[in-house]
Design an enzyme around this catalytic site. Structure first.
Site, PDB file in Angstrom:
ATOM      1  N   ASP A  21      20.095 -53.319 -34.719  1.00  0.00           N
ATOM      2  CA  ASP A  21      19.254 -52.372 -35.386  1.00  0.00           C
ATOM      3  C   ASP A  21      20.210 -50.982 -35.226  1.00  0.00           C
ATOM      4  OD1 ASP A  21      17.035 -51.289 -36.234  1.00  0.00           O
ATOM      5  OD2 ASP A  21      16.035 -51.116 -34.426  1.00  0.00           O
ATOM      6  N   GLY A  24      20.576 -47.775 -40.545  1.00  0.00           N
ATOM      7  CA  GLY A  24      19.957 -46.776 -41.430  1.00  0.00           C
ATOM      8  C   GLY A  24      20.575 -45.561 -40.707  1.00  0.00           C
ATOM      9  N   ARG A  25      20.068 -45.300 -39.279  1.00  0.00           N
ATOM     10  CA  ARG A  25      20.308 -44.302 -38.550  1.00  0.00           C
ATOM     11  C   ARG A  25      21.720 -43.792 -38.519  1.00  0.00           C
ATOM     12  NH1 ARG A  25      16.693 -46.185 -33.673  1.00  0.00           N
ATOM     13  NH2 ARG A  25      16.661 -47.979 -35.415  1.00  0.00           N
ATOM     14  N   HIS A  38      24.333 -50.596 -43.782  1.00  0.00           N
ATOM     15  CA  HIS A  38      24.317 -51.980 -43.785  1.00  0.00           C
ATOM     16  C   HIS A  38      25.840 -52.536 -43.783  1.00  0.00           C
ATOM     17  CE1 HIS A  38      20.057 -51.898 -43.444  1.00  0.00           C
ATOM     18  NE2 HIS A  38      19.985 -51.347 -44.702  1.00  0.00           N
ATOM     19  N   GLU A  68       9.076 -59.030 -41.914  1.00  0.00           N
ATOM     20  CA  GLU A  68       8.548 -57.589 -42.275  1.00  0.00           C
ATOM     21  C   GLU A  68       9.426 -56.951 -42.955  1.00  0.00           C
ATOM     22  OE1 GLU A  68       8.473 -59.147 -39.118  1.00  0.00           O
ATOM     23  OE2 GLU A  68       6.307 -59.700 -39.044  1.00  0.00           O
ATOM     24  N   LEU A 132      31.569 -71.801 -31.099  1.00  0.00           N
ATOM     25  CA  LEU A 132      30.328 -71.158 -31.292  1.00  0.00           C
ATOM     26  C   LEU A 132      29.370 -71.743 -32.158  1.00  0.00           C
ATOM     27  CD1 LEU A 132      29.021 -68.245 -30.322  1.00  0.00           C
ATOM     28  CD2 LEU A 132      30.243 -67.620 -32.336  1.00  0.00           C
ATOM     29  N   ARG A 189      19.580 -55.607 -27.790  1.00  0.00           N
ATOM     30  CA  ARG A 189      19.131 -54.692 -28.861  1.00  0.00           C
ATOM     31  C   ARG A 189      19.787 -53.299 -29.125  1.00  0.00           C
ATOM     32  NH1 ARG A 189      13.268 -54.073 -31.798  1.00  0.00           N
ATOM     33  NH2 ARG A 189      14.104 -52.724 -33.362  1.00  0.00           N
ATOM     34  N   LEU A 196      10.336 -56.039 -29.293  1.00  0.00           N
ATOM     35  CA  LEU A 196      10.885 -57.198 -29.818  1.00  0.00           C
ATOM     36  C   LEU A 196      10.938 -57.392 -31.240  1.00  0.00           C
ATOM     37  CD1 LEU A 196       9.465 -59.571 -27.078  1.00  0.00           C
ATOM     38  CD2 LEU A 196      11.555 -58.733 -27.204  1.00  0.00           C
TER      39      LEU A 196
END
Ligand code: IPE
Ligand code: IPE
Ligand code: MG
Length: 241
Positions: A21, A24-25, A38, A68, A132, A189, A196
Site C-alpha cells: 500500500d 498513491g501517497r 504504481h 474493491e 519461491l 502492510r 486488513l
C-alpha cells in the site's frame, strides 16, 4: 558497487503475505501522478521477490489488486492492468532463472483477457520450478473467497461426495483458493494503515502482523529484511501458554 549485506535471521517465516500500500501517497508527496507511484511500486515488487527467494522464504503472497479496487477511476485501473501485464511478460525470464513458481488467487475471470492470458502463460511456464512460490492476489476479496468455498462445499454435498457432518476446518480450507499453501506466518502492510482491507480473512487468524510507515515504492530488500528480523524475535503462542 558495494557487496550485498548479509543478514542474519533467526527463525524465518515460511510464508510472508504483503499488503503493498501507499503508491498513491508516494506519488502525491513527489507531485507526481498516482500512475507513477504504481510504476515505482513495480520496482519494489521485483526487489522484494528476488530478496524473498534469496533469504529462503518459501511462499510470498502479494496483494496486488482487490475486488474493491475495481471502484477506482477507469484510467487508473487501465494503468494497473497494463503494468501487471508488462510485469508478467518482463519478469518471466527472471522467474525461470531464479526458480520461482508463479501462482494466482482471486476472481481471475474478472481480469482483462490479455492479462489473464499472460498470467496463465507464466503460471504454466514456471509450474515445475521448486524455489519461491510467488502468489499474486488479483481481484481478490477474503469474503468472496469464503463465500465461494461455501458454494463449492454445497456442490460437493449435492453430488454426494461430502457429508455435511464432515465439514471441519480442514475440509473448509480445502475449498479456499489457498488450499495448496500453508497459512501466512507474517503479514506486512506498508504505508501505516492498520487494517486488513479484506485480505486473507480466514488464513490470517494466527499470523504475526508487521506494519511499517514506509510507502510501498520505497520498500526494498533492506526493509523486507528488517521485517523478517522483527518476526524472528516474536514469540508465537497460538493460544497456549
Ligand atoms: C497500493 O497503493 C496499490 C493498489 C491498491 C493497487 P494505493 O494506490 O492504494 O496507494 P494509496 O493508498 O492511495 O497511497
Ligand atoms: C489494499 O489497499 C489492496 C491492495 C494493496 C491491493 P487499498 O489501498 O485498496 O486499501 P484501503 O482502501 O486503504 O483499505
Ligand atoms: Mg491504498
Amino acid at each position: 558497487m558495494s557487496p550485498p549485506t548479509i543478514y542474519k535471521f533467526g527463525k524465518l517465516p515460511r510464508h510472508v503475505a504483503i499488503i503493498m500500500d501507499g503508491n498513491g501517497r508516494w506519488a502525491k508527496a513527489k507531485n507526481m501522478m498516482r500512475v507513477q507511484g504504481h510504476r515505482a511500486g513495480a520496482e519494489s515488487v521485483r526487489d522484494v521477490v528476488k530478496a524473498a527467494g534469496e533469504f529462503g522464504v518459501k511462499y510470498l503472497t502479494l496483494y496486488a489488486f482487490s475486488v474493491e479496487n475495481w471502484k477506482r477511476p477507469k484510467s487508473e485501473i487501465h494503468t494497473l492492468m497494463g503494468l501487471l501485464e508488462t510485469f508478467l511478460r518482463d519478469e518471466l525470464p527472471e522467474m525461470i532463472k531464479n526458480n520461482v513458481r508463479l501462482q494466482a488467487i482471486g476472481r481471475l475471470s474478472d481480469l482483462p483477457e490479455n492479462v489473464r492470458d499472460q498470467l496463465h502463460a507464466c503460471i504454466h511456464a514456471t509450474r515445475q520450478n521448486t524455489g519461491l512460490v510467488l502468489i499474486l492476489a488479483l481481484s481478490y476479496s477474503g469474503r468472496v473467497e469464503i463465500i465461494e468455498a461455501v458454494h463449492s462445499i454445497i456442490r460437493e454435498i449435492k453430488l454426494g461426495h461430502l457429508d455435511s457432518a464432515q465439514i471441519d476446518e480442514q475440509v473448509f480450507n480445502h475449498h479456499l483458493y489457498t488450499r495448496y499453501y500453508p497459512d501466512p506466518d507474517l503479514l506486512i502492510r506498508t504505508s501505516g494503515e492498520m487494517r486488513l482491507s479484506n485480505f486473507l480473512l480466514w488464513q490470517l487468524s494466527y499470523t504475526e502482523i508487521y506494519i511499517t510507515s514506509t510507502l510501498w515504492p520505497d520498500f526494498r530488500r533492506q526493509h523486507f529484511a528488517e521485517a523478517l528480523i522483527d518476526y524472528g524475535n516474536r514469540q508465537r503462542r497460538f493460544g497456549s501458554v
